[in-house]
Write a protein that holds these residues in place. Structure first.
Motif: not given
Ligand SMILES: [Fe+2]
Ligand SMILES: [Fe+2]
Lengths: 331, 94
Positions: A2, A61, A91, A94, A174
């Motif tokens: 990420y 995210e 998400e 997050h 997750e």
């Molecule tokens: Fe995530």
């Protein structure tokens, strides 16, 4: 991952002899696994690198919601739709946990978002690929969230307290994401021949980009070596990728799907799968903005931000007006 | 003009938790919105039965540099712990 290829701004790993006493004390605390907290002293390079890494992670995210959002209105059943919305909502959360963690390092949320929109800070390469049909939603949950978990679990032990705590929350959420994706894949693989072919097609398109998520080998990277000393990176890119492959190939076999890598083979001696070469030219091109959806993703993000501007301002004006009225009533 | 909403700290008391615990932070224009956002962001899986939101600017925190001055004095006061007083085996319920 990420956060891919995070730059430390340094051209060599700082060794103890070049450190000030303050820096040495800082490194000693990290070596002893003492968490760094926002108000603690920290080297400027550590702070800057963390801001970059957490920010990339947060943007991923948020932008990661877009390919999935594409299928909310076309989910095959109401149940699948509700599940997908819950996943996408996670998400957003997050992103928020991570922006908050970055803000503890003295940057503002608006500046972080401006950096994304100006193209100054990247989000994960994976979200520049399109979701062409429902099977892609299964493949994303299974592979992309699966790869993300691989990276995020070690980060729960990272040296910066707010980042580590955000990771703990995120990891708890997750595994639902990965399972709902695999559940979609199972349903399609047990369905008609056409449905199974869609699942295979999704795996064919998402397999290599998923492996690229971990980034090129960083065995020689100064930035990775420094980040590892600071314990904001715990495992090498190759190590994480290998774990992901070892875990995922048997899952594909269970589904009765073929991993699109003719060179893939089990090495009984090492106890690991060996894979064929990854097309890093594609990865670099996507990072430079030439993936299938780069421009679209940023355009949609900016639109959402700009369209929300009047709401943000109106809410603030309303809050100010009410506070004034209340203080006048109290006087 | 920047219109960034103020930052709030969120504390959640869980079903079996004895006290509110810091869960994270968020931006909101006022207390009511902070409460709604806290519910959406931090209690999506029954994490809590009670929420506190506090403006981050109103939190007064101890400074890392004051750690010794604040906490070291407790080190030499071991008599504050019950284990400091050995009890004879024959004496019960104490
Ligand atoms: Fe995530
Ligand atoms: Fe996820």
């Amino acid at each position: 991952m990420y956060a891919q290829m995070v730059d430390t701004g340094l051209n060599k790993v700082v060794d103890a002899s070049q450190m000030s006493p303050q820096e040495q004390a800082f490194q000693a605390r990290i070596d002893a696994d003492v968490k760094v907290e926002p108000r603690d002293w920290m080297p400027e390079a550590y702070r800057r690198t963390l801001v970059r890494q957490i920010q990339q992670h947060a943007h991923s995210e948020v932008v990661g919601q877009l390919p999935e959002g594409n299928w909310v209105t076309r989910a095959p059943t109401l149940k699948r739709k509700a599940i997908l919305m819950a996943k996408i909502q996670d998400e957003a959360g997050h992103g928020l946990y991570l922006y908050s963690a970055a803000e503890t390092l003295g940057v503002s949320r608006d500046d972080l978002i401006d950096d994304l929109h100006a193209g100054k800070v990247k989000y994960s390469s994976i979200f520049n690929y399109p979701t062409l049909n429902w099977a892609d939603i299964g493949a994303i949950g299974w592979l992309v969230d699966g790869a993300a978990i691989m990276n995020q679990i070690p980060l729960c032990r990272c040296s910066y307290g707010p980042y580590a705590r955000a990771m703990v929350r995120i990891c708890k959420e997750e595994s639902f994401h990965q399972r709902q994706g695999f559940d979609i894949m199972m349903a399609m693989c047990r369905g008609s021949a056409d449905q199974k072919a869609m699942a295979q097609d999704a795996l064919d398109r998402w397999w290599w980009p998923s492996l690229m998520m971990f980034g090129p080998s960083d065995a020689e990277s100064v930035h990775s070596a420094q980040s590892m000393r600071w314990k904001i990176k715990l495992l090498s890119n190759d190590e994480l990728r290998q774990r992901f492959v070892d875990q995922t190939v048997p899952q594909a076999e269970y589904l009765g799907l073929r991993v699109p890598d003719p060179a893939l083979r089990w090495n009984a001696q090492s106890g690991h799968y060996e894979t064929g070469p990854i097309d890093w030219a594609e990865f670099q091109a996507v990072l430079r903005g030439h993936g299938p959806c780069n421009r679209d993703r940023i355009r949609v993000r900016k639109e959402a931000w700009d369209d929300g501007q009047w709401v943000r301002e109106a809410a603030m004006a309303h809050a100010r007006k009410r506070a004034e009225r209340e203080s006048r009533a109290a006087a | 003009m920047t219109s960034e909403w103020p930052l709030w700290e969120v504390f959640i008391r869980s079903q079996h938790g004895l006290a509110h615990k810091h869960a994270g932070s968020l931006h909101a224009s006022d207390a009511e919105m902070a409460m709604k956002n806290a519910r959406d962001v931090y209690t999506r899986r029954n994490e809590g039965v009670s929420i506190w939101v506090v403006k981050s600017a109103d939190v007064v925190a101890s400074a890392p540099g004051d750690r010794e001055a604040l906490f070291d004095p407790a080190n030499d006061k071991v008599y504050r712990h019950p284990t400091f007083f050995p009890m004879p085996d024959e004496v019960k319920h104490i």
